[in-house]
Design a protein around this motif. Structure first.
Motif, PDB file in Angstrom:
ATOM      1  N   ALA A 116       0.808  -1.228  -0.031  1.00  0.00           N
ATOM      2  CA  ALA A 116      -0.082   0.047   0.066  1.00  0.00           C
ATOM      3  C   ALA A 116       0.978   1.144   0.023  1.00  0.00           C
ATOM      4  O   ALA A 116       0.736   2.269  -0.682  1.00  0.00           O
ATOM      5  N   THR A 119       2.688   1.529  -3.476  1.00  0.00           N
ATOM      6  CA  THR A 119       1.768   2.040  -4.680  1.00  0.00           C
ATOM      7  C   THR A 119       1.389   3.368  -4.294  1.00  0.00           C
ATOM      8  O   THR A 119       1.079   4.146  -5.350  1.00  0.00           O
ATOM      9  N   ALA A 120       1.073   3.770  -2.903  1.00  0.00           N
ATOM     10  CA  ALA A 120       0.287   5.249  -2.626  1.00  0.00           C
ATOM     11  C   ALA A 120       1.442   6.358  -2.985  1.00  0.00           C
ATOM     12  O   ALA A 120       1.310   7.568  -3.133  1.00  0.00           O
ATOM     13  N   THR A 121       2.671   5.931  -3.095  1.00  0.00           N
ATOM     14  CA  THR A 121       3.595   7.110  -3.526  1.00  0.00           C
ATOM     15  C   THR A 121       4.006   6.830  -4.818  1.00  0.00           C
ATOM     16  O   THR A 121       4.212   5.893  -5.481  1.00  0.00           O
ATOM     17  N   PRO A 122       3.805   8.156  -5.577  1.00  0.00           N
ATOM     18  CA  PRO A 122       3.807   8.251  -6.907  1.00  0.00           C
ATOM     19  C   PRO A 122       5.203   7.972  -7.339  1.00  0.00           C
ATOM     20  O   PRO A 122       6.275   8.238  -6.415  1.00  0.00           O
TER      21      PRO A 122
ATOM     22  N   HIS B  43       3.075   5.688 -13.292  1.00  0.00           N
ATOM     23  CA  HIS B  43       3.230   6.499 -12.060  1.00  0.00           C
ATOM     24  C   HIS B  43       2.326   7.776 -11.934  1.00  0.00           C
ATOM     25  O   HIS B  43       1.830   8.072 -10.923  1.00  0.00           O
ATOM     26  N   THR B  46      -1.068   8.309 -10.272  1.00  0.00           N
ATOM     27  CA  THR B  46      -1.124   8.127  -8.807  1.00  0.00           C
ATOM     28  C   THR B  46      -1.056   9.507  -8.027  1.00  0.00           C
ATOM     29  O   THR B  46      -1.705   9.581  -7.041  1.00  0.00           O
ATOM     30  N   MET B  47      -0.455  10.642  -8.805  1.00  0.00           N
ATOM     31  CA  MET B  47      -0.731  11.746  -8.162  1.00  0.00           C
ATOM     32  C   MET B  47      -2.226  12.320  -7.706  1.00  0.00           C
ATOM     33  O   MET B  47      -2.342  12.821  -6.776  1.00  0.00           O
ATOM     34  N   THR B  50      -3.506  10.400  -5.101  1.00  0.00           N
ATOM     35  CA  THR B  50      -2.800  10.610  -3.490  1.00  0.00           C
ATOM     36  C   THR B  50      -3.018  11.963  -3.061  1.00  0.00           C
ATOM     37  O   THR B  50      -3.955  12.448  -2.573  1.00  0.00           O
ATOM     38  N   VAL B  83      -6.456   3.953  -0.252  1.00  0.00           N
ATOM     39  CA  VAL B  83      -5.109   3.299   0.129  1.00  0.00           C
ATOM     40  C   VAL B  83      -5.203   2.069  -0.080  1.00  0.00           C
ATOM     41  O   VAL B  83      -4.334   1.125  -0.414  1.00  0.00           O
ATOM     42  N   PRO B  87      -3.389  -0.561  -4.404  1.00  0.00           N
ATOM     43  CA  PRO B  87      -2.441  -1.422  -4.710  1.00  0.00           C
ATOM     44  C   PRO B  87      -2.851  -2.692  -5.667  1.00  0.00           C
ATOM     45  O   PRO B  87      -2.047  -3.476  -6.677  1.00  0.00           O
ATOM     46  N   ALA B  90      -3.184  -1.651  -9.248  1.00  0.00           N
ATOM     47  CA  ALA B  90      -1.838  -1.243  -9.974  1.00  0.00           C
ATOM     48  C   ALA B  90      -1.221  -2.634 -10.068  1.00  0.00           C
ATOM     49  O   ALA B  90      -0.529  -2.637 -10.966  1.00  0.00           O
TER      50      ALA B  90
END
Lengths: 167, 107
Positions: A116, A119-122, B43, B46-47, B50, B83, B87, B90
């Protein structure tokens, strides 16, 4: 016939589900607290038959610290990825690629938390875990220094997660 | 039209957060267009999920709390759900891409 096993309900799950119920209903009324608690106990019990493996989190203060570290890293990596997308890193080539990290952590809950976080960190995506669980493959957008990435993942995330789930 | 009164202490940070969150999400989507290959394109979006979503959620908490004169924080649950589920998708996407790559190499 199987001998009946004594099942201990995970207290964190019950508390978490009760809290989630109260948040969803936006209330602190006694009746709702009771209803949420009954639901949480029932659902936790049902889930424990599906998945008997239970986490034993320790050192919860480490978890609080880890949350803040992850939040800061999310902000930082958002900015880093934004710079790459906007082409603000002209001075060097951005090279992305796969990265293999040797793992010491084996606890499935810790690994789920690591997935988690990564994946949550770009800029980082979890790709694969080797069948014996010893090697983790990530895809990294800006793979400048492989050793630095491995150190970062192991020291900043794996070590606190091992303290939480494996001590 | 009823005038909705939003105090200044709420409207200013909420506006800034919405602009910042929107910008981040746009940049993330731009990355989806600009980056060269599938793995890199994983990638930037994801910005949006988040920090982009986080800014919007904090703005929502500020505005709702100001309007209802009590703390409104159940937006936090959205963060939790994102959150916990991100995953899974992804990993599915990237494993599918790797599988496709292997099939192509075999031909």
């Amino acid at each position: 016939m199987r001998a009946p096993t004594t099942r201990r309900l995970p207290p964190m799950l019950v508390l978490g589900l009760t809290g989630m119920w109260l948040l969803l209903n936006q209330t602190l009324a006694p009746g709702q607290i009771l209803l949420g608690f009954v639901l949480a106990v029932g659902l936790s019990w049902a889930a424990s038959t599906l998945r008997p493996l239970q986490p034993r989190p320790r050192n919860l203060h480490v978890a609080v610290g880890l949350v803040f570290v992850v939040l800061r890293d999310i902000v930082r990596s958002n900015i880093a990825v934004a710079r790459i997308v906007l082409g603000l890193v002209r001075d060097r080539d951005v090279r992305s690629g796969f990265l293999e990290i040797p793992l010491d952590m084996r606890d499935p809950h810790g690994l789920a938390a690591l997935a988690a976080i990564v994946t949550a960190t770009p800029g980082t995506v979890w790709v694969d875990l080797s069948p014996d669980g010893s090697r983790l493959t990530l895809h990294v957008l800006d793979l400048q220094d492989e050793a630095a990435w491995i150190r970062l993942i192991k020291e900043r995330y794996e070590r606190p997660l091992m303290r939480i789930f494996e001590s | 039209m009823t005038e909705i009164e939003l105090p200044l202490w709420a409207s200013v940070p909420a506006t800034l957060l919405l602009i910042f969150g929107g910008l981040l999400t746009v940049i993330g989507s731009l990355g989806l267009l600009r980056l060269p290959d599938f793995y890199s394109r994983m990638h930037p979006p994801t910005m949006g999920t988040t920090l982009g979503a986080g800014c919007v959620l904090i703005a929502s908490m500020i505005v709702s709390s100001a309007l209802m004169h009590r703390p409104v924080v159940h937006e936090l649950l959205i963060t939790l759900f994102v959150v916990m589920t991100a995953p899974v998708t992804a990993m599915l996407l990237i494993r599918a891409a790797i599988h496709r790559g292997r099939l192509r190499n075999r031909k």
